[in-house]
Design an enzyme around this catalytic site. Structure first.
Site, PDB file in Angstrom:
ATOM      1  N   HIS A 157       0.694  -1.225  -0.030  1.00  0.00           N
ATOM      2  CA  HIS A 157      -0.047   0.180   0.035  1.00  0.00           C
ATOM      3  C   HIS A 157       0.930   1.194   0.066  1.00  0.00           C
ATOM      4  O   HIS A 157       2.076   1.169   0.375  1.00  0.00           O
ATOM      5  CB  HIS A 157      -1.025  -0.234   1.322  1.00  0.00           C
ATOM      6  CG  HIS A 157      -2.009   0.926   1.351  1.00  0.00           C
ATOM      7  ND1 HIS A 157      -1.545   2.238   1.577  1.00  0.00           N
ATOM      8  CD2 HIS A 157      -3.355   0.991   1.361  1.00  0.00           C
ATOM      9  CE1 HIS A 157      -2.879   2.934   1.875  1.00  0.00           C
ATOM     10  NE2 HIS A 157      -3.856   1.988   1.539  1.00  0.00           N
TER      11      HIS A 157
ATOM     12  N   ASP B  73       2.882  -4.375   8.199  1.00  0.00           N
ATOM     13  CA  ASP B  73       1.781  -3.660   8.165  1.00  0.00           C
ATOM     14  C   ASP B  73       0.501  -4.644   8.200  1.00  0.00           C
ATOM     15  O   ASP B  73       0.192  -5.366   7.152  1.00  0.00           O
ATOM     16  CB  ASP B  73       1.764  -2.843   6.569  1.00  0.00           C
ATOM     17  CG  ASP B  73       0.260  -2.308   6.472  1.00  0.00           C
ATOM     18  OD1 ASP B  73      -0.576  -2.448   7.129  1.00  0.00           O
ATOM     19  OD2 ASP B  73       0.198  -1.702   5.354  1.00  0.00           O
TER      20      ASP B  73
ATOM     21  N   GLN C 269      -4.838  -5.137   7.117  1.00  0.00           N
ATOM     22  CA  GLN C 269      -5.978  -5.791   6.944  1.00  0.00           C
ATOM     23  C   GLN C 269      -6.167  -6.880   7.463  1.00  0.00           C
ATOM     24  O   GLN C 269      -6.990  -7.897   7.096  1.00  0.00           O
ATOM     25  CB  GLN C 269      -5.607  -6.307   5.340  1.00  0.00           C
ATOM     26  CG  GLN C 269      -5.760  -4.936   4.387  1.00  0.00           C
ATOM     27  CD  GLN C 269      -7.064  -4.298   4.522  1.00  0.00           C
ATOM     28  OE1 GLN C 269      -8.186  -4.904   4.625  1.00  0.00           O
ATOM     29  NE2 GLN C 269      -7.049  -3.241   3.780  1.00  0.00           N
TER      30      GLN C 269
ATOM     31  N   LYS D  26     -10.456  -0.231  10.454  1.00  0.00           N
ATOM     32  CA  LYS D  26     -10.663  -1.487   9.478  1.00  0.00           C
ATOM     33  C   LYS D  26     -11.037  -2.924  10.361  1.00  0.00           C
ATOM     34  O   LYS D  26     -11.378  -3.718   9.735  1.00  0.00           O
ATOM     35  CB  LYS D  26      -9.342  -1.853   8.909  1.00  0.00           C
ATOM     36  CG  LYS D  26      -9.042  -0.601   7.953  1.00  0.00           C
ATOM     37  CD  LYS D  26      -7.885  -0.987   6.805  1.00  0.00           C
ATOM     38  CE  LYS D  26      -7.314   0.221   6.245  1.00  0.00           C
ATOM     39  NZ  LYS D  26      -8.115   0.686   5.057  1.00  0.00           N
TER      40      LYS D  26
ATOM     41  N   CYS E 183      -4.596   2.692  -3.512  1.00  0.00           N
ATOM     42  CA  CYS E 183      -3.401   3.179  -2.892  1.00  0.00           C
ATOM     43  C   CYS E 183      -2.386   2.039  -3.205  1.00  0.00           C
ATOM     44  O   CYS E 183      -1.499   1.956  -2.236  1.00  0.00           O
ATOM     45  CB  CYS E 183      -3.406   3.403  -1.515  1.00  0.00           C
ATOM     46  SG  CYS E 183      -4.892   4.840  -1.224  1.00  0.00           S
TER      47      CYS E 183
END
Lengths: 163, 416
Positions: free
Chosen positions: B131, B208, B211, B234, B374
Site C-alpha cells: 500500500h 503492516d 488488513q 478497519k 493506494c
C-alpha cells in the site's frame, strides 16, 4: 434493477463515444503534447495536437479510462479540431464551470458535450468527465509559453528560458 | 477419543450479525445496502458507536493531565485500550504500544523515528504489493538520507517470491517492512518466514497488519515482527485511531516525530527531555473517545472468536472466488485458494472499467471500491490501471456475493 438514474449518467450518445472513441490515433506530427492523470483512480489520458499557426489541425486523445472519461475525450477530439487553441481553451473553461454547477450558456452550442451534464448527479464521477479538458487547459498554457519563447527567442536568445 | 470430544462440542454456528450494524440497515438507491468495502473501512457495531458516545456523554476529560475524577477515568479508559491491544496482538507489553492517528501515521513514525540510525547506502526491503502507506514514507526517507529501497518481487499469481528475498538480503539490509495481508491481492504473506530470513541478515522487521488484525488471529510474537502497525477502523473500531507496537528497545532508540505537550519529561526555554515510551510518541491531545470505544470492537470479534471470524471470511472468500470464476473473461487477482487469502477479491473486467462497474453496482446497492486502492506500483505490475475490489467482514453473507455477481452481469449487459 432501476436504470433511470443510470441512463442519466450514461446517455446513448456517451455510450456511443465510449464504444467508438474519436481521435484515438497517434499523430505523426506533434506540436503540443500533454498528459493528465486522475490520481484517485489511476486513469490517464494523453492529448496530442498538430497545429497550423493557432489552428488545431489534428488532435489525438489516447489513454485508458472509464466510459465517462473516454466519451469526454472523444467529444473533445470532435469539438476542438479546426478551432484555435484559444477557442478550445474557452470551451474547456466553460465546460469545467458547467460541471462544477454553472448553467450551460445559452449562446453556446456544446454539441454532444451537453450529454455529459448528467454526470453532475454523480459528484464523484465529475473528475472523470473533466480529465481530458483539464489536460487541454494545461496544453493551452504550454502552447502560449511555447509561443512566448519563440517570440522572445528571436531577439534575445534564451535569456528567459523559464517563460 | 477425538470423536468423543467433538461430539461434546457442537460445531460453531455463525450467527446473523447484520442487525448489530446500524449502517447495514439502510437502503441505497432503493436496494438493501450490500457493503463490500470493509477493507476500506469496516462498519461499526452498535456497541462501538455507543461506547464512543458514552465517552463524550459521561467522561470527556483530557488524559494524563488532570487530577479530577473525570480525568482519571478518561486516562484509565485510554490506557485500557493500550492494554487490550497489547493482549490482542501479543505485543511485548502495554507500554510497547504507541497510540497513533492511524496505521499510516504509525509507519511514518517508524521511518522518522529510526532515520538517525540509518546512513546512506543502508538498504530497506519492501515488496511490490505494498500500500502507498508502506511505500511513500520510505521514499521520503530515501530522498532525505540516501537509504536504498529494494523490493521483493511477486509472482504472476500474486505471491511473494521468497527465492528472490535471499538475494535481496545482505548485511546492508537494515529494515524489512511488508504487508501481512495485501489490500489488493488478498494474499496472506508468509511473514514469519520472511522475518526469520531478515533476522538472520541482521535486519529488523516491520509489519503492516491493517488488513489482518480483527479478521484473523494476529500475533506479533508468532509473526516475528519487531514492529507492527494497524488501524482501529478497519476492524470495526472508530476512525482516527491506529497503533504502533514495537520491541521496547526499538521504542527507546526511536526519536519522536512530533514535539509538544504530554511527550516531555522536562522543558526549559531552550531544551527539553522526552518522556519514556510510549508517551514520547504521543504529543498533544489524542483521540481519547476512539481509544475508549475500541475495546468494544475487540470484545465484539473476540466474543465470536478470531478463529471463527477467520473461518467465516475464508468461507465467504472461497464462495466469491467460485462465483466470480463463473463469469467468463473476468480476471481475478491473487492466490486461487481462499486459505491463502484474507477476506477480499479484486478483479478486472475487460468490458467494464472499474469506475463504471462501481457506479452500476452502487445503483444496485452494492458498495465496492474501484481504482488503484493506494497501490499504483502493484497495479502497474498487474498490467491494469485500476481494479474493482469486493471486501468482506464478519457481517458478509453468501447473499452479498450473489448480489455482487448479479450486479456484474447487469453491468456487462448495460455496456454490451
Amino acid at each position: 434493477m432501476s436504470t433511470s438514474m443510470l441512463d442519466q449518467l450514461y446517455r446513448e450518445v456517451i455510450l456511443d463515444h465510449h464504444r467508438h472513441p474519436r481521435g484515438r490515433h497517434e499523430l505523426e506530427r506533434i506540436d503540443i503534447e500533454e498528459s493528465g492523470l486522475n490520481p484517485s483512480c489511476g486513469d490517464e489520458v494523453t492529448l496530442q495536437f498538430e497545429l497550423d499557426g493557432d489552428i488545431i489541425k489534428d488532435v489525438a486523445v489516447i489513454g485508458r479510462g472509464c466510459a465517462v472519461s473516454t466519451a469526454s475525450g472523444s467529444m473533445l477530439a470532435e469539438l476542438v479540431k479546426g478551432k484555435t487553441i484559444e477557442d478550445a481553451r474557452k470551451i474547456a473553461e466553460i465546460f469545467k464551470r458547467i460541471m462544477h454547477g454553472d448553467d450551460p450558456p445559452s449562446e453556446m452550442d456544446l454539441g454532444d458535450l451537453e450529454a455529459l451534464t448528467g454526470v453532475r448527479q454523480f459528484p464523484v464521477r465529475v473528475k472523470c468527465a473533466l480529465l481530458p479538458w483539464v489536460t487541454l487547459l494545461r496544453a493551452a498554457v504550454d502552447a502560449s509559453e511555447k509561443r512566448a519563447k519563440v517570440a522572445g527567442g528571436e531577439g534575445e536568445g534564451s535569456a528567459n528560458g523559464d517563460g | 477419543m477425538s470423536a468423543e470430544k467433538t461430539s461434546q462440542e457442537p460445531p460453531f454456528v455463525w450467527p446473523e450479525l447484520s442487525g448489530h450494524f446500524p449502517a447495514l440497515q439502510r437502503t441505497v438507491n432503493a436496494h438493501r445496502l450490500v457493503y463490500l468495502d470493509t477493507a476500506a473501512t469496516a462498519q461499526k457495531p452498535e456497541t462501538v458507536i455507543r461506547a464512543e458516545q458514552a465517552y463524550y456523554r459521561d467522561l470527556n476529560a483530557n488524559v494524563h493531565r488532570g487530577i479530577h475524577t473525570l480525568a482519571e477515568e478518561a486516562t484509565a479508559a485510554y490506557e485500557n485500550c493500550r492494554t487490550r491491544v497489547a493482549t490482542l496482538i501479543e505485543a511485548p507489553s502495554p507500554s510497547s504500544v504507541v497510540i497513533t492517528r492511524n496505521a499510516t501515521a504509525a509507519i511514518n513514525l517508524i521511518a522518522r523515528g529510526l532515520e538517525h540510525t540509518l546512513k546512506p547506502g543502508d538498504e530497506i526491503v519492501l515488496t511490490e504489493m505494498e500500500h502507498h502507506a508502506n511505500l511513500v514514507p520510505w521514499i521520503m526517507l530515501a530522498a532525505r538520507n540516501g537509504v536504498v529501497l529494494r523490493h521483493i518481487p511477486i509472482t504472476d499469481g500474486g505471491e511473494l517470491r521468497l527465492d528472490a528475498l535471499k538475494e535481496l538480503l545482505s548485511p546492508k539490509t537494515r529494515i524489512v517492512s511488508l504487508v501481512h495481508v495485501s489490500n489488493v491481492l488478498g494474499t496472506i504473506n508468509p511473514v514469519a518466514e520472511v522475518a526469520e530470513a531478515a533476522h538472520r541478515a541482521g535486519a529488523i522487521v516491520a509489519v503492516d497488519a491493517a488488513q489482518s488484525v480483527g479478521h484473523m488471529p494476529v500475533s506479533m510474537k508468532e509473526l516475528g515482527a519487531d514492529l507492527l502497525v494497524f488501524s482501529a477502523h478497519k476492524c470495526y473500531g472508530p476512525m482516527g485511531l491506529g497503533f504502533l507496537a514495537a520491541r521496547p528497545d526499538l521504542l527507546d532508540t526511536m526519536e519522536p516525530m512530533e514535539g509538544g505537550g504530554e511527550m516531555i519529561n522536562e522543558v526549559f526555554l531552550d531544551r527539553a527531555t522526552w518522556a519514556e515510551p510510549p508517551l514520547k510518541f504521543e504529543a498533544g491531545t489524542p483521540n481519547v473517545a476512539a481509544a475508549a470505544a475500541f475495546p468494544a470492537a475487540i470484545d465484539y470479534f473476540e466474543n465470536l472468536g478470531l478463529d471463527n471470524v477467520r473461518e467465516h471470511e475464508r468461507m465467504i472468500t472461497q464462495y466469491a472466488l467460485e462465483k466470480l470464476a463463473g463469469l467468463p473473461g473476468l480476471v481475478v487477482f491473487g492466490p486461487p485458494d481462499a486459505a491463502r487469502r484474507g477476506g477480499l477479491v479484486s478483479f478486472h473486467d475487460p468490458e467494464v472499467h472499474p469506475h463504471d462497474m462501481a457506479t452500476l453496482l452502487d445503483q444496485a446497492g452494492v458498495a465496492v471500491r474501484a481504482g488503484h486502492h493506494c497501490a499504483q506500483p502493484l497495479h502497474r505490475r498487474l498490467g491494469v490501471v485500476a481494479t474493482t475490489r469486493a471486501s468482506f467482514g464478519i457481517y458478509s453473507t453468501r447473499e452479498d456475493v450473489d448480489a455482487l455477481c448479479e450486479g456484474i452481469r447487469f453491468a456487462r449487459r448495460y455496456f454490451s
